[in-house]
Motif scaffolding. Structure first.
Motif, mmCIF file in Angstrom:
data_model
loop_
_atom_site.group_PDB
_atom_site.id
_atom_site.type_symbol
_atom_site.label_atom_id
_atom_site.label_comp_id
_atom_site.label_asym_id
_atom_site.label_seq_id
_atom_site.Cartn_x
_atom_site.Cartn_y
_atom_site.Cartn_z
ATOM 1 N N GLU A 80 33.051 37.574 34.755
ATOM 2 C CA GLU A 80 34.046 38.276 34.621
ATOM 3 C C GLU A 80 35.607 37.280 34.544
ATOM 4 O O GLU A 80 36.354 37.600 33.857
ATOM 5 C CB GLU A 80 34.353 38.772 35.979
ATOM 6 C CG GLU A 80 33.708 40.109 36.367
ATOM 7 C CD GLU A 80 32.277 39.889 36.829
ATOM 8 O OE1 GLU A 80 31.934 38.817 37.206
ATOM 9 O OE2 GLU A 80 31.440 40.862 36.786
ATOM 10 N N SER A 81 35.228 36.000 35.057
ATOM 11 C CA SER A 81 36.422 35.051 34.884
ATOM 12 C C SER A 81 36.380 34.886 33.303
ATOM 13 O O SER A 81 37.355 34.521 32.648
ATOM 14 C CB SER A 81 36.175 33.674 35.449
ATOM 15 O OG SER A 81 35.859 33.898 36.851
ATOM 16 N N ASN A 84 38.050 37.772 31.460
ATOM 17 C CA ASN A 84 39.587 37.972 31.617
ATOM 18 C C ASN A 84 40.151 36.757 31.132
ATOM 19 O O ASN A 84 41.554 36.997 30.892
ATOM 20 C CB ASN A 84 39.897 38.150 33.390
ATOM 21 C CG ASN A 84 39.297 39.261 33.852
ATOM 22 O OD1 ASN A 84 39.369 40.369 33.185
ATOM 23 N ND2 ASN A 84 38.615 39.243 34.874
ATOM 24 N N GLU A 100 32.557 47.604 42.554
ATOM 25 C CA GLU A 100 33.195 46.113 42.605
ATOM 26 C C GLU A 100 33.324 45.812 41.341
ATOM 27 O O GLU A 100 34.536 45.265 41.102
ATOM 28 C CB GLU A 100 32.210 45.361 43.461
ATOM 29 C CG GLU A 100 32.859 43.920 43.560
ATOM 30 C CD GLU A 100 32.053 42.859 44.391
ATOM 31 O OE1 GLU A 100 32.557 41.751 44.617
ATOM 32 O OE2 GLU A 100 30.979 43.381 44.705
ATOM 33 N N ARG A 101 32.414 45.778 40.346
ATOM 34 C CA ARG A 101 32.670 45.554 39.138
ATOM 35 C C ARG A 101 34.095 46.463 38.482
ATOM 36 O O ARG A 101 34.625 45.716 37.513
ATOM 37 C CB ARG A 101 31.581 45.141 38.240
ATOM 38 C CG ARG A 101 30.559 44.109 38.723
ATOM 39 C CD ARG A 101 29.332 44.229 38.092
ATOM 40 N NE ARG A 101 28.486 43.216 38.673
ATOM 41 C CZ ARG A 101 27.218 42.806 37.982
ATOM 42 N NH1 ARG A 101 26.642 43.773 37.275
ATOM 43 N NH2 ARG A 101 26.594 41.857 38.341
ATOM 44 N N LYS A 102 33.977 47.557 38.723
ATOM 45 C CA LYS A 102 34.734 48.490 37.960
ATOM 46 C C LYS A 102 36.194 48.192 38.445
ATOM 47 O O LYS A 102 37.302 48.316 37.635
ATOM 48 C CB LYS A 102 34.739 49.839 38.430
ATOM 49 C CG LYS A 102 33.377 50.487 37.807
ATOM 50 C CD LYS A 102 33.283 51.998 38.322
ATOM 51 C CE LYS A 102 32.066 52.470 37.554
ATOM 52 N NZ LYS A 102 32.049 54.228 38.227
ATOM 53 N N GLU A 103 36.614 47.309 39.475
ATOM 54 C CA GLU A 103 37.633 46.816 39.883
ATOM 55 C C GLU A 103 38.137 45.822 38.870
ATOM 56 O O GLU A 103 39.331 45.400 38.966
ATOM 57 C CB GLU A 103 37.775 46.526 41.402
ATOM 58 C CG GLU A 103 37.349 47.630 42.279
ATOM 59 C CD GLU A 103 37.235 47.209 43.667
ATOM 60 O OE1 GLU A 103 37.644 45.978 44.066
ATOM 61 O OE2 GLU A 103 37.394 48.059 44.808
ATOM 62 N N LYS A 104 37.305 45.170 38.384
ATOM 63 C CA LYS A 104 37.499 43.777 37.422
ATOM 64 C C LYS A 104 37.453 43.959 36.068
ATOM 65 O O LYS A 104 38.085 43.203 35.453
ATOM 66 C CB LYS A 104 36.357 42.746 37.819
ATOM 67 C CG LYS A 104 36.422 42.130 39.365
ATOM 68 C CD LYS A 104 35.250 41.236 39.685
ATOM 69 C CE LYS A 104 35.240 41.105 40.946
ATOM 70 N NZ LYS A 104 34.043 40.217 41.127
ATOM 71 N N VAL A 105 36.780 44.902 35.474
ATOM 72 C CA VAL A 105 36.611 45.058 34.151
ATOM 73 C C VAL A 105 36.478 46.725 33.877
ATOM 74 O O VAL A 105 36.507 47.383 34.946
ATOM 75 C CB VAL A 105 35.327 44.631 33.741
ATOM 76 C CG1 VAL A 105 35.152 43.052 33.834
ATOM 77 C CG2 VAL A 105 34.060 45.489 34.064
ATOM 78 N N LYS A 217 37.677 43.765 29.038
ATOM 79 C CA LYS A 217 38.789 43.438 29.735
ATOM 80 C C LYS A 217 39.774 44.484 29.967
ATOM 81 O O LYS A 217 40.013 45.507 29.311
ATOM 82 C CB LYS A 217 39.504 42.085 28.768
ATOM 83 C CG LYS A 217 40.615 41.591 29.683
ATOM 84 C CD LYS A 217 41.372 40.380 28.895
ATOM 85 C CE LYS A 217 42.506 39.841 29.614
ATOM 86 N NZ LYS A 217 43.059 38.714 29.079
ATOM 87 N N LYS A 218 40.109 44.608 31.285
ATOM 88 C CA LYS A 218 40.937 45.620 31.626
ATOM 89 C C LYS A 218 42.271 45.520 30.983
ATOM 90 O O LYS A 218 42.895 44.176 30.769
ATOM 91 C CB LYS A 218 41.427 45.292 33.159
ATOM 92 C CG LYS A 218 40.478 45.943 34.017
ATOM 93 C CD LYS A 218 40.869 46.403 35.212
ATOM 94 C CE LYS A 218 40.087 47.358 36.196
ATOM 95 N NZ LYS A 218 40.451 48.074 37.048
#
Length: 255
Positions: A80-81, A84, A100-105, A217-218
């Motif tokens: 994820e890093s 992002n 949990e991953r949906k909060e990051k990507v 990426k969000k």
């Protein structure tokens, strides 16, 4: 003379700034972050060439989008890093969708079902999850296998949990007797079982069902929309089924 020199200097500065602006991201190419030891989704063959279901699927999607593709092996624990930071455009290699991953990507729609299973030596006498009590268990660091084990009461009964940078190392320790079991993706376990008959088997009980998706990426909703449209088209034109049958012997791609 001074005015001429000043004018020349200003023009030079403007050109430097413009050059910096034009040196931005190449939108004609997709850089995809992968774990290159995650067979059969993405791994290196005997010629050290990247291959696998996700590799073929990503190439087909990129072609559908009119883009080139570059695969970038990454530290899976920092995926994820990597996304992002902009070093990669997509996380695409058996990437399990979790809250949990949906909060990051951002995620595409699920494209493949999977499950977290327990791989054992072929001669093991373990038959159910409770039999793991007091045993040494291995898994990949910061993986959905770790999440599945964390969510199961059996974890508190284990003797030790050893984490590995990839599944290959965990399975090697299982084969040599350093581990009693490995928590691993079902598609990966079955691949190695087919490659090394009589070496591994699966526990009768599994830990958790799951689905794979592609991470974006969000904020990059445009890329997500383009990618999902390409995947939908691959499903409609039969290309996704063709790739699935090549790697799994059947059409496993979700609609």
């Amino acid at each position: 003379m001074r005015k001429t020199a000043m004018f020349t200097m200003m023009i030079g500065l403007i050109m430097i700034v413009l050059a910096g602006c034009s040196g931005g991201k190449d939108n004609s190419k997709l850089i995809i972050g992968i774990d290159d030891k995650f067979a059969p989704m993405g791994f290196r063959d005997e010629n050290n060439e990247l291959t696998g279901f996700d590799i073929d699927y990503a190439k087909a999607a990129a072609e559908q989008m009119g883009k080139q593709v570059e695969f970038q092996p990454i530290d899976w624990s920092a995926k994820e890093s990597e996304l992002n930071s902009g070093r990669i455009d997509l996380i695409w290699n058996g990437y399990t969708i979790t809250d949990e991953r949906k909060e990051k990507v951002l995620f595409t729609k699920p494209y493949l079902k999977n499950s977290q299973v327990i791989a054992l030596p072929a001669k093991s006498n373990l038959t159910k999850l409770d039999d793991l009590a007091g045993k040494n268990v291995g898994l990949q660091t910061l993986s959905s296998a770790a999440d599945a084990l964390d969510a199961n009461p059996i974890k508190s009964k284990l003797k030790q949990v050893s984490e590995y940078p990839d599944n290959v190392l965990a399975l090697t320790d299982l084969k040599t007797g350093r581990l009693d079991a490995v928590v691993i993706d079902e598609v990966v376990a079955k691949y190695y079982m087919s490659k090394e008959p009589g070496t591994y088997k699966l526990l009768g009980e599994s830990l958790a069902p799951e689905e794979y998706g592609i991470g974006v990426k969000k904020g990059n909703d445009e890329l997500l929309t383009q990618l999902q449209s390409a995947l939908d088209e691959l499903h409609k034109n039969g290309k996704a089924a063709e790739i699935s049958k090549k790697w799994f012997g059947e059409d496993k791609v979700l609609n």
